[in-house]
Write a protein that holds these residues in place. Structure first.
Motif, short mmCIF file in Angstrom:
data_model
loop_
_atom_site.label_atom_id
_atom_site.label_comp_id
_atom_site.label_asym_id
_atom_site.label_seq_id
_atom_site.Cartn_x
_atom_site.Cartn_y
_atom_site.Cartn_z
N SER A 215 0.85 -1.19 0.00
CA SER A 215 0.00 0.00 0.00
C SER A 215 0.88 1.24 0.00
CB SER A 215 -0.93 0.00 1.21
OG SER A 215 -0.18 0.11 2.40
N TYR A 216 0.29 2.33 -0.43
CA TYR A 216 0.98 3.62 -0.40
C TYR A 216 -0.08 4.72 -0.31
CZ TYR A 216 -0.32 4.01 -5.35
OH TYR A 216 -1.03 4.08 -6.51
N THR A 217 0.36 5.91 0.06
CA THR A 217 -0.53 7.05 0.14
C THR A 217 -0.37 7.88 -1.12
OG1 THR A 217 -0.32 7.06 2.55
CG2 THR A 217 -1.19 9.06 1.51
N THR B 36 -5.25 9.74 -0.25
CA THR B 36 -5.95 8.46 -0.10
C THR B 36 -4.96 7.31 -0.07
OG1 THR B 36 -6.24 8.22 -2.49
CG2 THR B 36 -8.01 9.30 -1.28
N LYS B 37 -5.34 6.27 0.64
CA LYS B 37 -4.49 5.08 0.72
C LYS B 37 -4.83 4.16 -0.45
CE LYS B 37 -2.41 2.03 3.96
NZ LYS B 37 -1.98 2.00 5.32
N TYR C 290 -3.98 0.44 -2.47
CA TYR C 290 -3.48 -0.90 -2.25
C TYR C 290 -3.03 -1.50 -3.58
CZ TYR C 290 -5.58 -0.34 2.29
OH TYR C 290 -5.89 0.13 3.55
#
Length: 150
Positions: free
Chosen positions: A87-89, A94-95, A97
């Motif tokens: 995952s990353y922002t 927003t996050k 996946y």
């Protein structure tokens, strides 16, 4: 156990990058047909639903360089590896996946012309000389089953 084997066609040319350590990494995606009956496939197509899954592939090292040099969109490949999630922002906060297949092995099931940059060359990859095997095929004669002594 986390093990995946896939056969599919590239949906885009591989992207090759190098980490600061010098390690090569290549990314591409493949389309893997869903196992649908003819009727189900027609039903999906009539509704505009996909009949294939699109899977992101990550390849490391020398194999990544080979993929970038010899694979192009539409080429059929077999992938053996493992699923990796992360995952990353995003920039908007927003996050997001991700799910990728990290390939331990990529087998080219179709051959064609080699790539150099985005241009094709006339090099035929179906010859043994491309793999460092200088085999003289002039003396080769195919045999049939009647010639085999067992």
């Amino acid at each position: 156990m986390n093990s995946v084997i896939l056969i599919g066609r590239l949906t885009r040319d591989p992207e090759l990058r190098y980490l600061s350590s010098g390690m090569a990494v290549s990314r591409f995606s493949i389309a893997v047909d869903k196992d649908l009956s003819r009727e189900k496939k027609q039903e999906f197509e009539s509704k505009g639903q996909p009949t294939a899954d699109f899977i992101n592939i990550v390849v490391w090292g020398k194999q990544a360089e080979n993929c970038a040099n010899y694979l192009v969109k539409g080429r059929l490949v077999a992938i053996q590896g493992r699923i990796q999630t992360g995952s990353y922002t995003a920039q908007d906060g927003t996050k997001r996946y991700t799910t990728d297949v990290v390939a331990d092995r990529v087998q080219f099931l179709e051959w064609g012309e080699a790539r150099q940059g985005n241009q094709n060359t006339n090099r035929d990859l179906n010859t043994n000389k491309d793999f460092g095997m200088d085999i003289d095929m002039d003396g080769f004669h195919p045999t049939d089953d009647d010639d085999i002594p067992f």
